[in-house]
Design a protein around this motif. Structure first.
Motif, PDB file in Angstrom:
ATOM      1  N   THR A 104      -7.320   2.411 -34.195  1.00  0.00           N
ATOM      2  CA  THR A 104      -7.447   2.217 -32.749  1.00  0.00           C
ATOM      3  C   THR A 104      -7.276   3.533 -32.005  1.00  0.00           C
ATOM      4  N   GLY A 109     -12.424   1.108 -31.837  1.00  0.00           N
ATOM      5  CA  GLY A 109     -12.729  -0.169 -31.193  1.00  0.00           C
ATOM      6  C   GLY A 109     -13.737  -0.016 -30.071  1.00  0.00           C
ATOM      7  N   ALA A 120     -10.691  -1.914 -38.848  1.00  0.00           N
ATOM      8  CA  ALA A 120      -9.228  -1.915 -38.794  1.00  0.00           C
ATOM      9  C   ALA A 120      -8.641  -2.688 -39.970  1.00  0.00           C
ATOM     10  N   PHE A 182      -4.256  -2.342 -27.992  1.00  0.00           N
ATOM     11  CA  PHE A 182      -5.531  -2.254 -28.698  1.00  0.00           C
ATOM     12  C   PHE A 182      -6.680  -2.600 -27.752  1.00  0.00           C
ATOM     13  N   MET A 186     -10.829  -4.195 -31.087  1.00  0.00           N
ATOM     14  CA  MET A 186      -9.892  -4.125 -32.204  1.00  0.00           C
ATOM     15  C   MET A 186      -9.023  -5.374 -32.297  1.00  0.00           C
ATOM     16  N   ARG A 187      -9.380  -6.418 -31.558  1.00  0.00           N
ATOM     17  CA  ARG A 187      -8.582  -7.648 -31.567  1.00  0.00           C
ATOM     18  C   ARG A 187      -9.351  -8.769 -32.251  1.00  0.00           C
ATOM     19  N   THR A 266      -3.787  -6.871 -35.129  1.00  0.00           N
ATOM     20  CA  THR A 266      -5.048  -7.130 -34.431  1.00  0.00           C
ATOM     21  C   THR A 266      -5.145  -8.564 -33.907  1.00  0.00           C
ATOM     22  N   TYR A 270      -1.257  -6.813 -30.873  1.00  0.00           N
ATOM     23  CA  TYR A 270      -2.206  -5.909 -30.208  1.00  0.00           C
ATOM     24  C   TYR A 270      -1.611  -4.516 -29.979  1.00  0.00           C
TER      25      TYR A 270
END
Length: 363
Positions: A104, A109, A120, A182, A186-187, A266, A270
């Motif tokens: 990240t 991301g 990730a 994040f 990236m989640r 992720t 976060y």
């Protein structure tokens, strides 16, 4: 019809075992709570309310906690099936979480969109495998027991995370010991509905299916099981390269634990920060042992432990029972499982008063 009978019996045994496990857990909890001077009925009501009180509570609290427990539990189960005492799932999980945070920080991301979360997770798997490889190489080349090296590496990983969130990966304002939040890419996406449950549950189920298939249906899985049963026999009679197989098992186990860390960052937090894991890697050992190292049962065992952890906070809040009581119950469960396995294997020796000994029949 005949082919369906074994399946039905297996399902029936699984249901009975699950009910017995739940009953034993509730009994242990009531006994420990009563011994601590609190009301067992109030504690059990609070536990149920905080873990399975509604569908939203079950998915958002219990299952969310069960996801890293399940993936890390698979890591431990795989290593134990190969005869390797990998006690370092906690450190490998933290290494995976740190790698996801580092990805990240590099802006992956934002540059790749949703594909960034895939990278990730891959970074987490590689970091976990790399962290496990240290113990594997120490074992192979210097004869260092993996029990010692993996435990020590847990503490190294813990302090490594502290260094990262107070140094290279700290959020831009340098106020809090954590990374910046994040980016959306990236989640892990949430599942539909009013829930915090994310796609990590799919990763956990898929991981269990893959580990089960590999152990049951592939030559590599046979080598792992043979090595775990008797490494000397596997080497001499089976012609298996035990050293190379052990290295591969370590890498696969570490990769799974690293994925657990990446999924947690992720999908839930976060961000990376100190004390990210409340001991998921250590609880994963209990999860694997309670499941008797079966990948499918690991999912159920992780759900039980997730429910205990989710209900612990409600129990402390609503009934005034310290949440650490749950840790005692978890330890009691594992001791009972180990004793039951000894009894089943006919290895338990019971001495009666007067010197008489009763030994189970082995025929």
């Amino acid at each position: 019809m005949r082919g369906e009978l074994p399946v039905m019996r297996a399902v029936g045994r699984a249901i009975v075992l699950a009910l017995v496990t739940i009953g034993v857990t509730a009994t242990l909890l009531a006994l420990v709570v009563a011994a601590s001077g609190h009301d067992p009925s109030a504690a059990l009501r609070a536990m149920l309310s905080g873990s399975v009180g509604s569908l939203q509570i079950f998915t958002s609290s219990t299952l969310v906690r069960a996801i890293p427990l399940a993936i890390a539990g698979l890591a431990v189960a795989l290593a134990f099936r190969g005869g390797l005492l990998n006690i370092g799932a906690e450190g490998q999980l933290l290494a995976g979480a740190a790698a996801a945070a580092a990805a990240t920080a590099l802006g992956v991301g934002g540059a790749m969109g949703r594909a960034g979360v895939v990278l990730a997770l891959l970074a987490g798997a590689l970091a976990g495998a790399g962290w496990a490889s240290i113990a594997a190489l120490l074992r192979r080349h210097f004869g260092v027991l993996e029990v010692i090296s993996t435990i020590m590496l847990n503490f190294v990983a813990l302090h490594m995370v502290s260094f990262l969130v107070r140094g290279p990966l700290q959020e831009p304002l340098r106020i809090y010991p954590q990374t910046a939040p994040f980016a959306d890419g990236m989640r892990l996406p949430l599942l539909p509905g009013p829930t915090r449950l994310h796609w990590g549950v799919v990763i956990a189920v898929a991981s269990a299916a893959i580990v089960w298939w590999v152990l049951r249906s592939t030559a590599a899985g046979f080598r792992v099981r043979a090595m775990g049963a008797n490494p000397d026999a596997a080497r001499v009679a089976g012609g298996i390269d035990v050293g190379r197989t052990a290295l591969r098992v370590f890498l696969a186990s570490g990769a799974l634990a690293g994925i657990a860390g990446a999924v947690e960052t992720t999908g839930v937090t976060y961000a990376l920060y100190e004390n990210l894991s409340p001991g998921y890697g250590y609880s994963a050992i209990a999860v694997a042992l309670l499941a008797r190292l079966h990948p499918g049962v690991v999912l159920l065992s992780a759900t039980l432990f997730g429910a205990l952890q989710a209900g612990a906070a409600a129990m402390q809040r609503d009934a005034g029972v310290p949440s650490v009581v749950v840790t005692v119950v978890e330890a009691g469960l594992i001791l009972l499982v180990l004793v039951a396995e000894r009894v089943h294997a006919g290895e338990l020796r019971v001495r009666f008063i007067g010197g008489a000994r009763a030994e189970p029949r082995t025929s």
